[in-house]
Scaffold this active site. Structure first.
Site, PDB file in Angstrom:
ATOM      1  N   ASP A  79     -26.696 -33.418  26.391  1.00 16.17           N
ATOM      2  CA  ASP A  79     -27.563 -33.374  27.562  1.00 16.17           C
ATOM      3  C   ASP A  79     -26.918 -34.176  28.675  1.00 16.17           C
ATOM      4  O   ASP A  79     -26.560 -35.349  28.492  1.00 16.17           O
ATOM      5  CB  ASP A  79     -28.948 -33.938  27.235  1.00 16.17           C
ATOM      6  CG  ASP A  79     -29.814 -32.929  26.506  1.00 16.17           C
ATOM      7  OD1 ASP A  79     -31.024 -33.197  26.377  1.00 16.17           O
ATOM      8  OD2 ASP A  79     -29.309 -31.890  26.062  1.00 16.17           O
ATOM      9  N   HIS A  98     -30.441 -27.066  32.125  1.00 15.08           N
ATOM     10  CA  HIS A  98     -31.324 -28.221  31.904  1.00 15.08           C
ATOM     11  C   HIS A  98     -32.219 -28.441  33.126  1.00 15.08           C
ATOM     12  O   HIS A  98     -32.733 -29.541  33.316  1.00 15.08           O
ATOM     13  CB  HIS A  98     -30.487 -29.464  31.610  1.00 15.08           C
ATOM     14  CG  HIS A  98     -31.184 -30.511  30.797  1.00 15.08           C
ATOM     15  ND1 HIS A  98     -32.089 -30.218  29.798  1.00 15.08           N
ATOM     16  CD2 HIS A  98     -31.098 -31.874  30.830  1.00 15.08           C
ATOM     17  CE1 HIS A  98     -32.514 -31.342  29.259  1.00 15.08           C
ATOM     18  NE2 HIS A  98     -31.957 -32.366  29.863  1.00 15.08           N
ATOM     19  N   HIS A 152     -35.222 -31.766  36.240  1.00 13.19           N
ATOM     20  CA  HIS A 152     -35.562 -32.375  34.956  1.00 13.19           C
ATOM     21  C   HIS A 152     -37.060 -32.735  34.889  1.00 13.19           C
ATOM     22  O   HIS A 152     -37.439 -33.856  34.532  1.00 13.19           O
ATOM     23  CB  HIS A 152     -34.716 -33.640  34.718  1.00 13.19           C
ATOM     24  CG  HIS A 152     -34.599 -34.028  33.273  1.00 13.19           C
ATOM     25  ND1 HIS A 152     -35.510 -34.854  32.641  1.00 13.19           N
ATOM     26  CD2 HIS A 152     -33.674 -33.728  32.340  1.00 13.19           C
ATOM     27  CE1 HIS A 152     -35.142 -35.044  31.387  1.00 13.19           C
ATOM     28  NE2 HIS A 152     -34.024 -34.368  31.174  1.00 13.19           N
ATOM     29  N   HIS A 212     -26.356 -37.546  24.089  1.00 12.38           N
ATOM     30  CA  HIS A 212     -26.405 -37.772  25.531  1.00 12.38           C
ATOM     31  C   HIS A 212     -25.042 -38.221  26.042  1.00 12.38           C
ATOM     32  O   HIS A 212     -24.428 -39.126  25.481  1.00 12.38           O
ATOM     33  CB  HIS A 212     -27.477 -38.808  25.881  1.00 12.38           C
ATOM     34  CG  HIS A 212     -28.855 -38.248  25.886  1.00 12.38           C
ATOM     35  ND1 HIS A 212     -29.648 -38.217  24.754  1.00 12.38           N
ATOM     36  CD2 HIS A 212     -29.586 -37.653  26.874  1.00 12.38           C
ATOM     37  CE1 HIS A 212     -30.805 -37.642  25.051  1.00 12.38           C
ATOM     38  NE2 HIS A 212     -30.786 -37.287  26.319  1.00 12.38           N
TER      39      HIS A 212
END
Length: 326
Positions: A144, A195, A199, A293
C-alpha cells in the site's frame, strides 16, 4: 427531381448495406456511439479496442421489468464499466460498513476472516483458496502506497533480486509525486492497483463519489505515466460495504484484501526488522496475500531476509494476474 431523389436513396441504401457487410471498422467513435442501441449489444468497438474479460452481471430496470445485462471491460477496464454503473440501482445494495480483519493460523493454514457474506460474488479476494487447499507454496506480495518515505525503490531492488512480482496499490497523490517510481513498477513487471484519490472511507461516500475516487485515480495514472492502471482495488483502511464492492466489480475491478498483516504503517512506531521477519516465519501460508506498507523502515530492512527465508521454504512470489480464481 423525383429521379434524383430515387438515385440518392439508392446510393444511401448501398452504403448502408456495404457498411453492415464490412463490419464496424469504418465507423469512427462518434458514429459508433449512435449505432449502438444498448451497452450490452456493443460487440464492435471503434479504433480496434478489444473487449476484456470482465463478466460482472447487472440488472437493467425498465418499469417492473428486469433484464440481465452482461458487463465487459475494454483495455483500460472501465469504459464498459461506465455502462454497468449507470444500469444498476445501487440504492438496493447494502451500505453497512465493514472493517476487514483476519484470524491468524499459527499452523500455517489459511487465515480466517469476516464471513458475513461471500466475497467472491463481488470479485473480492483475500487469499488464493486454490493454492491454499492444494498446499501450493505461492505468495502474492502487495504494497500500500499512500505517500513516499524513501523506501519504495529499495523494496523494488529486493523484488528484482528475487525475481518476485508484487502489486502496488497507489493513491493519486502518490502517482503525482512519484511518477518515475510508478513507471519503474510497471517496467519491472509489477502491477499498480487503485487505492483511490483521497484515501477516504469508501462506505461513507455516495456512489458517485466512490466512482469518482476510482476513475480519477485511474485516469490520472494513464495521463501521468502513460500506463494503464491494473484492475485491482484495495479499499482504504480495509473499510468496505457490499455496495462498494459491487461498484468496484461493475467498473471492472477485483478487490484485493489480505491474509497477512501487522502494524507497520505508523512511521513513528515501527515494529522492528526482527518482528517483521518473525511474523512472516510464524504466519506464512500457501496462497497468502500479505499487506506491506511502503513507508515502513522495518519492511525495507526486513524484506530481503523475509523473501530469502520463504524461498528456502519453497515459496515463489507470483503476480496477482496468476491467481487461481475458480
Amino acid at each position: 427531381m423525383v429521379r434524383k431523389l430515387y438515385l440518392i436513396a439508392g446510393l444511401y441504401a448501398a452504403c448502408v448495406i456495404g457498411a453492415v457487410l464490412s463490419g464496424c471498422s469504418i465507423y469512427d467513435k462518434e458514429d459508433l456511439s449512435k449505432m449502438v442501441a444498448t451497452p450490452g449489444d456493443a460487440e464492435c468497438q471503434a479504433d480496434g479496442a478489444k473487449n476484456g474479460e470482465g463478466d460482472a452481471e447487472g440488472k437493467e430496470k425498465s418499469g417492473d421489468k428486469t433484464e440481465d445485462v452482461e458487463s465487459n471491460t475494454d483495455t483500460d477496464g472501465e469504459s464498459r464499466g461506465e455502462d454497468m454503473t449507470r444500469l444498476r440501482d445501487y440504492s438496493q445494495i447494502s451500505t453497512k460498513k465493514y472493517s476487514w480483519y483476519i484470524v491468524r493460523d499459527k499452523n500455517h493454514g489459511m487465515s480466517g476472516c469476516d464471513n458475513s457474506f461471500p466475497l467472491e460474488q463481488y470479485d473480492a479476494f483475500y487469499v488464493d483458496r486454490v493454492c491454499a487447499e492444494k498446499n501450493e507454496k505461492v505468495m502474492y506480495l502487495t504494497f500500500d502506497c499512500g505517500y513516499e518515505n524513501g523506501y519504495t525503490e529499495q523494496m523494488l531492488d529486493v523484488l528484482k533480486k528475487h525475481n518476485a512480482k508484487g502489486c502496488f496499490f497507489v493513491t493519486m497523490t502518490y502517482i503525482r509525486d512519484n511518477p518515475d517510481i510508478v513507471k519503474r513498477m510497471k517496467e519491472e513487471g509489477h502491477q499498480v492497483g487503485n487505492h483511490t484519490v483521497h484515501h477516504p472511507c469508501m462506505p461513507e461516500k455516495s456512489v458517485e463519489e466512490q466512482k469518482s475516487e476510482l476513475k480519477e485515480c485511474s485516469d490520472f495514472m494513464r495521463n501521468e505515466t502513460g500506463y494503464e492502471m491494473d484492475m485491482y482495488f484495495r479499499p482504504p483502511s480495509g473499510e468496505y460495504s457490499e455496495q462498494v464492492l459491487q461498484l468496484a466489480k461493475d467498473m471492472g475491478y477485483k478487490t484485493i484484501f489480505w491474509s497477512m498483516a501487522y502494524l507497520d504503517y505508523d512511521v513513528n512506531n515501527q515494529p522492528g526488522t526482527d518482528y517483521v521477519i518473525d511474523h512472516f516465519a510464524k504466519y506464512h501460508h500457501p496462497g497468502a496475500i500479505p499487506l506491506i506498507h511502503n513507508v515502513s523502515s522495518s519492511n525495507a530492512q526486513a524484506l530481503d531476509t523475509v523473501l530469502t527465508n520463504l524461498e528456502k521454504e519453497g515459496y515463489e512470489f507470483r503476480s496477482l494476474n496468476e491467481m487461481k480464481i475458480e
